[in-house]
Design a protein around this motif. Structure first.
Motif, PDB file in Angstrom:
ATOM      1  N   GLY A 123       0.816  -1.214   0.000  1.00 14.53           N
ATOM      2  CA  GLY A 123       0.000   0.000   0.000  1.00 14.53           C
ATOM      3  C   GLY A 123       0.845   1.257   0.000  1.00 14.53           C
ATOM      4  O   GLY A 123       0.538   2.238  -0.702  1.00 14.53           O
ATOM      5  N   LEU A 124       1.916   1.265   0.785  1.00 18.45           N
ATOM      6  CA  LEU A 124       2.816   2.419   0.831  1.00 18.45           C
ATOM      7  C   LEU A 124       3.566   2.588  -0.492  1.00 18.45           C
ATOM      8  O   LEU A 124       3.716   3.715  -0.989  1.00 18.45           O
ATOM      9  CB  LEU A 124       3.820   2.257   1.977  1.00 18.45           C
ATOM     10  CG  LEU A 124       3.274   2.391   3.404  1.00 18.45           C
ATOM     11  CD1 LEU A 124       4.322   1.969   4.423  1.00 18.45           C
ATOM     12  CD2 LEU A 124       2.816   3.831   3.667  1.00 18.45           C
ATOM     13  N   GLU A 125       4.027   1.477  -1.039  1.00 20.11           N
ATOM     14  CA  GLU A 125       4.804   1.523  -2.278  1.00 20.11           C
ATOM     15  C   GLU A 125       3.991   2.127  -3.420  1.00 20.11           C
ATOM     16  O   GLU A 125       4.511   2.904  -4.241  1.00 20.11           O
ATOM     17  CB  GLU A 125       5.263   0.116  -2.647  1.00 20.11           C
ATOM     18  CG  GLU A 125       6.194   0.047  -3.856  1.00 20.11           C
ATOM     19  CD  GLU A 125       7.568   0.631  -3.585  1.00 20.11           C
ATOM     20  OE1 GLU A 125       8.152   1.201  -4.523  1.00 20.11           O
ATOM     21  OE2 GLU A 125       8.050   0.529  -2.439  1.00 20.11           O
ATOM     22  N   GLU A 126       2.720   1.777  -3.485  1.00 13.82           N
ATOM     23  CA  GLU A 126       1.883   2.247  -4.586  1.00 13.82           C
ATOM     24  C   GLU A 126       1.180   3.562  -4.271  1.00 13.82           C
ATOM     25  O   GLU A 126       0.469   4.110  -5.125  1.00 13.82           O
ATOM     26  CB  GLU A 126       0.851   1.171  -4.946  1.00 13.82           C
ATOM     27  CG  GLU A 126       1.455  -0.133  -5.420  1.00 13.82           C
ATOM     28  CD  GLU A 126       2.305   0.037  -6.671  1.00 13.82           C
ATOM     29  OE1 GLU A 126       1.922   0.853  -7.547  1.00 13.82           O
ATOM     30  OE2 GLU A 126       3.350  -0.637  -6.780  1.00 13.82           O
ATOM     31  N   GLY A 127       1.359   4.070  -3.045  1.00 18.04           N
ATOM     32  CA  GLY A 127       0.784   5.362  -2.691  1.00 18.04           C
ATOM     33  C   GLY A 127      -0.692   5.335  -2.352  1.00 18.04           C
ATOM     34  O   GLY A 127      -1.347   6.389  -2.312  1.00 18.04           O
ATOM     35  N   TYR A 128      -1.252   4.181  -2.081  1.00 14.98           N
ATOM     36  CA  TYR A 128      -2.676   4.088  -1.745  1.00 14.98           C
ATOM     37  C   TYR A 128      -2.933   4.339  -0.259  1.00 14.98           C
ATOM     38  O   TYR A 128      -4.088   4.552   0.146  1.00 14.98           O
ATOM     39  CB  TYR A 128      -3.231   2.724  -2.148  1.00 14.98           C
ATOM     40  CG  TYR A 128      -3.233   2.518  -3.644  1.00 14.98           C
ATOM     41  CD1 TYR A 128      -4.053   3.288  -4.470  1.00 14.98           C
ATOM     42  CD2 TYR A 128      -2.399   1.579  -4.239  1.00 14.98           C
ATOM     43  CE1 TYR A 128      -4.047   3.123  -5.842  1.00 14.98           C
ATOM     44  CE2 TYR A 128      -2.381   1.399  -5.614  1.00 14.98           C
ATOM     45  CZ  TYR A 128      -3.208   2.175  -6.415  1.00 14.98           C
ATOM     46  OH  TYR A 128      -3.193   2.011  -7.770  1.00 14.98           O
ATOM     47  N   ILE A 129      -1.898   4.290   0.549  1.00 15.22           N
ATOM     48  CA  ILE A 129      -2.002   4.651   1.962  1.00 15.22           C
ATOM     49  C   ILE A 129      -0.790   5.510   2.292  1.00 15.22           C
ATOM     50  O   ILE A 129       0.191   5.550   1.544  1.00 15.22           O
ATOM     51  CB  ILE A 129      -2.049   3.416   2.898  1.00 15.22           C
ATOM     52  CG1 ILE A 129      -0.759   2.568   2.752  1.00 15.22           C
ATOM     53  CG2 ILE A 129      -3.265   2.567   2.621  1.00 15.22           C
ATOM     54  CD1 ILE A 129      -0.665   1.432   3.755  1.00 15.22           C
ATOM     55  N   ASN A 130      -0.827   6.180   3.421  1.00 13.80           N
ATOM     56  CA  ASN A 130       0.334   6.961   3.857  1.00 13.80           C
ATOM     57  C   ASN A 130       0.516   6.798   5.355  1.00 13.80           C
ATOM     58  O   ASN A 130      -0.433   6.445   6.074  1.00 13.80           O
ATOM     59  CB  ASN A 130       0.189   8.430   3.457  1.00 13.80           C
ATOM     60  CG  ASN A 130      -0.924   9.124   4.205  1.00 13.80           C
ATOM     61  OD1 ASN A 130      -0.805   9.399   5.401  1.00 13.80           O
ATOM     62  ND2 ASN A 130      -2.032   9.405   3.516  1.00 13.80           N
ATOM     63  N   PRO A 131       1.725   7.062   5.844  1.00 15.13           N
ATOM     64  CA  PRO A 131       2.025   6.811   7.262  1.00 15.13           C
ATOM     65  C   PRO A 131       1.174   7.620   8.233  1.00 15.13           C
ATOM     66  O   PRO A 131       1.066   7.259   9.411  1.00 15.13           O
ATOM     67  CB  PRO A 131       3.505   7.211   7.375  1.00 15.13           C
ATOM     68  CG  PRO A 131       4.032   7.122   5.982  1.00 15.13           C
ATOM     69  CD  PRO A 131       2.899   7.508   5.099  1.00 15.13           C
TER      70      PRO A 131
END
Length: 717
Positions: free
Chosen positions: A334-342
């Motif tokens: 999810g982080l790699e593809e930008g669909y979620i963020n920290p």
């Protein structure tokens, strides 16, 4: 009357023609017979000697195989884990025994062989008589070199010895499924099967030929022994793993158990454990593992099933649902593809509505508001379901492919299985939600640890391997495996970020029992409910690595069907790493809570007197385990030079010169020196005088040594 005479004259012509034909046939037969006799005479008197020699040569010519010595398997430090010991077959020559050996010596041969083999003289004589035209009849297989020498000293006639070998596994069940076994014909399972062509060697030949009518010559085409296979497995790390895992197996009686220790940067396997296990020296007998009474009570088909389970390597051949150990991979995707963020927050109320289904979090009351780090640390199902909703189905499915979950890893072991993932066209909302929690799809432990390693090695999916090289008898490398990147899955930034999240799992989350004092550790717990659901049967696992700032080692611990509240998977990881990290030379961080791990170098005690050898081990702060009886140490494990933490155990193997004098060492603890002397009077001599009561003795009570040997006693303050 005139008419009758005329008919009689006419019948004479056919008779003449018949007689002429008969005469021609007789003549032709005569010519054939003369020709045949001539040829026989030619072969007899002109070519007779030549043909006789050829026939005798063919009758006397023999050819037999000479077995090649199967290659050795060694660990990464060149310690032997599988080897071939030279043995001998007893070969009878019935033709010589009956035609050239006189009655007296022949009976001596029968008598000596009868005493050695347990057969009767009559049985051996019958065997010889039933093969009276043979020069080669195997009488017994695989006797020791010592026994062969003793039989030779008897000077028996009509018998010779043919070299062979016995496959020996000196470490017993250590890494049994990874190594496999040799079934007298070829390697089965593990490295024995995967590298059979290298281990096999080339069979030799012995040819016997008749020369110059009566001279028999022998030609030998020497056998070429098999090559040496060098493992990536470290015998010491494997031993740490097995000691720890066996302790929990004994305590909790799981259905299955598995452990993998790997270098996440290279894909090298340091240790591989699978339960149930077996001993490759006795690969068709589980009486030692199950208990003789229970094993003997099983029907043959049930024994076969038990053996198949023991031979099978859970790490590569048993797909299972990974549970929450999959969650860090989902977060990274999810982080790699930008669909979620920290910075995203997740509100766990204890359940999620997915289509027609309500899927519950393991914490029924919910976790409340959580950061992404907290969601991983607490292993929140609800947060993972929300993350999966943000990732498009095509991307979600594509990452399963990138992780390698749709195919085998191609580790160099036979029979590798692959699990089952949802196809893209069948990836509905429920399937996607349950998959985000590590349920409803299956993978093998080797698939999981390989994918998980990409989170801590900079984002690379590595090719796992268990053999580093194959070396020939000239010590030349003829095959070598090296670290190989299959593909990059994550960026270094994302991998580093998720790795930091996994420190929280151990610091304050579900994996706190896995913390190793003095080291920074990251990891993830996993609890997967088995099918059929609702039976309260789970697979508990822990994936962990250290040190966090530069991961050098990763381990997966798994127990199948143990109580859910035991935390055995995390505790086993901790205990293994407490030994493995110092052994690998990984220094503690300097934390005040770090344990002081003192390391000892195992001394050489092979060849020493048992009391002196034990004293030397104890001087180095090492414990000991005695195997065998006698006064002399003939072998040790681990070998000299191995580094072990203080108080670890070294096995010493004893041999007796006079077995009839073996006596058990009594317990002298708590006795005065005078009472101890009385207790050992006529049996042993005492050394190490003390005025106080004895609280330490060498060897310990119960050790069986020869009468008259010394016992060292002392009072340790």
């Amino acid at each position: 009357m005139a008419t009758k005479k005329k008919k009689k004259v006419k019948s004479i012509e056919p008779m003449k023609r018949l007689n002429n034909r008969i005469q021609v046939v007789k003549f032709l037969m005569f010519i054939c017979i003369v020709t045949l006799v001539g040829r026989i005479g030619y072969f007899k008197f002109v070519k007779g000697e030549e043909f006789e020699k050829e026939v005798r040569t063919r009758m006397m010519s023999t050819e037999r195989e000479v077995e090649a010595l199967r290659g050795t398997i060694v660990d990464r430090n060149n310690k032997t884990v599988a080897a071939s010991t030279l043995s001998y077959h007893i070969i009878l020559d019935p033709k010589i025994l009956l035609e050239e050996v006189k009655e007296g010596p022949r009976q001596k041969t029968y008598q000596v062989l009868a005493e050695y083999s347990g057969k009767t003289v009559e049985e051996i004589a019958a065997l010889v008589n039933n093969h009276k035209d043979s020069h080669y009849k195997i009488f017994m297989k695989d006797i020791s070199a010592e026994d062969m020498t003793k039989l030779k000293e008897q000077k028996i006639q009509g018998v010779y010895f043919e070299e062979s070998f016995i496959r020996n596994y000196p470490k017993g069940s250590l890494a049994a499924q990874a190594i496999g076994f040799y079934n007298k014909t070829e390697g089965q399972y593990g490295v024995e099967q995967a590298y059979n062509k290298y281990l096999l060697g080339k069979t030799g030949r012995i040819f016997s030929r008749m020369q110059q009518s009566s001279i028999v010559t022998t030609e030998v085409a020497a056998a070429q022994n098999g090559h040496t296979v060098v493992l990536t497995i470290d015998e010491v790390i494997q031993q740490y793993v097995e000691q720890t895992m066996n302790k929990y197996v004994k305590e909790l009686s799981p259905l299955n158990a598995a452990a993998l220790v790997m270098n996440p940067k290279t894909g090298e396997i340091y240790a591989m454990y699978s339960y149930p296990y077996y001993d490759p020296n006795h690969y068709t007998d589980l009486s030692e593992q199950m208990g003789k009474e229970k094993w003997d009570s099983l029907k043959s088909e049930d024994q076969a099933l038990a053996l198949n389970r023991a031979w099978k390597n859970f790490n590569t051949q048993n797909p299972y649902e990974p549970g929450s150990t999959f969650k860090p991979l989902l977060v990274a995707a999810g982080l790699e593809e930008g669909y979620i963020n920290p910075d995203t927050l997740y509100n766990c109320t204890g359940s999620n509505k997915v289509g027609p289904e309500t899927i519950k979090c393991w914490k029924r009351g919910g976790h409340g508001i959580q950061t992404l780090e907290q969601a991983l640390a607490n292993s929140c199902n609800s947060a993972m379901i929300e993350i999966s909703k943000n990732i498009p189905d095509e991307v979600f499915y594509d990452y399963f492919i990138r992780f390698g979950f749709n195919d085998i890893t191609q580790i160099d072991l036979p029979g590798e299985a692959t699990g089952m993932i949802h196809e893209l066209n069948k990836l509905g909302p429920v399937q996607k939600a349950t998959s985000s929690m590590g349920q409803s799809f299956t993978i093998t432990p080797i698939q999981l640890i390989t994918a998980f390693s990409s989170l801590i090695n900079g984002g690379n999916l590595m090719q796992p391997y268990i053999v580093s090289s194959v070396v020939n008898y000239q010590n030349n490398i003829i095959m070598q495996n090296t670290p190989q990147i299959k593909r990059q899955i994550f960026s270094e930034e994302v991998a580093s970020q998720v790795s930091e999240y996994m420190e929280a799992v151990v610091s304050y989350g579900t994996g706190t029992p896995a913390a190793v004092a003095g080291y920074t550790v990251g990891g993830k717990t996993g609890t997967a409910e088995k099918l059929p659901r609702g039976q309260d049967k789970h697979i508990l696992s822990f994936m962990g690595y250290a040190p966090l700032e530069d991961p050098q080692v990763i381990a997966l611990i798994l127990f199948d069907e143990i109580p859910e509240d035991t935390k055995a998977q995390s505790l086993a990881f901790k205990e293994i790493m407490e030994n493995v990290l110092p052994y690998l030379g990984i220094e503690p961080t300097g934390d005040n809570d770090a344990p002081v791990v003192n390391m000892a170098v195992v001394p050489s005690v092979t060849g020493l007197d048992v009391t002196d050898g034990i004293t030397r081990l104890e001087t180095e702060h090492l414990n000991y385990e005695v195997i065998g009886v006698g006064n002399k140490i003939i072998n040790q494990y681990p070998t000299a030079g191995t580094k072990l933490p203080y108080e670890n155990t070294v096995k010493i193997y004893l041999e007796a010169e006079n077995p009839e004098n073996i006596v058990q060492v009594p317990n002298l603890i708590g006795l005065s020196l005078e009472d101890a002397k009385k207790a050992t009077s006529g049996l042993f001599t005492l050394e190490g005088y003390t005025d106080e009561k004895i609280n330490h003795q060498i060897p310990k009570a119960g050790t069986k040594i020869e009468k008259g040997h010394k016992i060292f006693v002392q009072t340790v303050q």
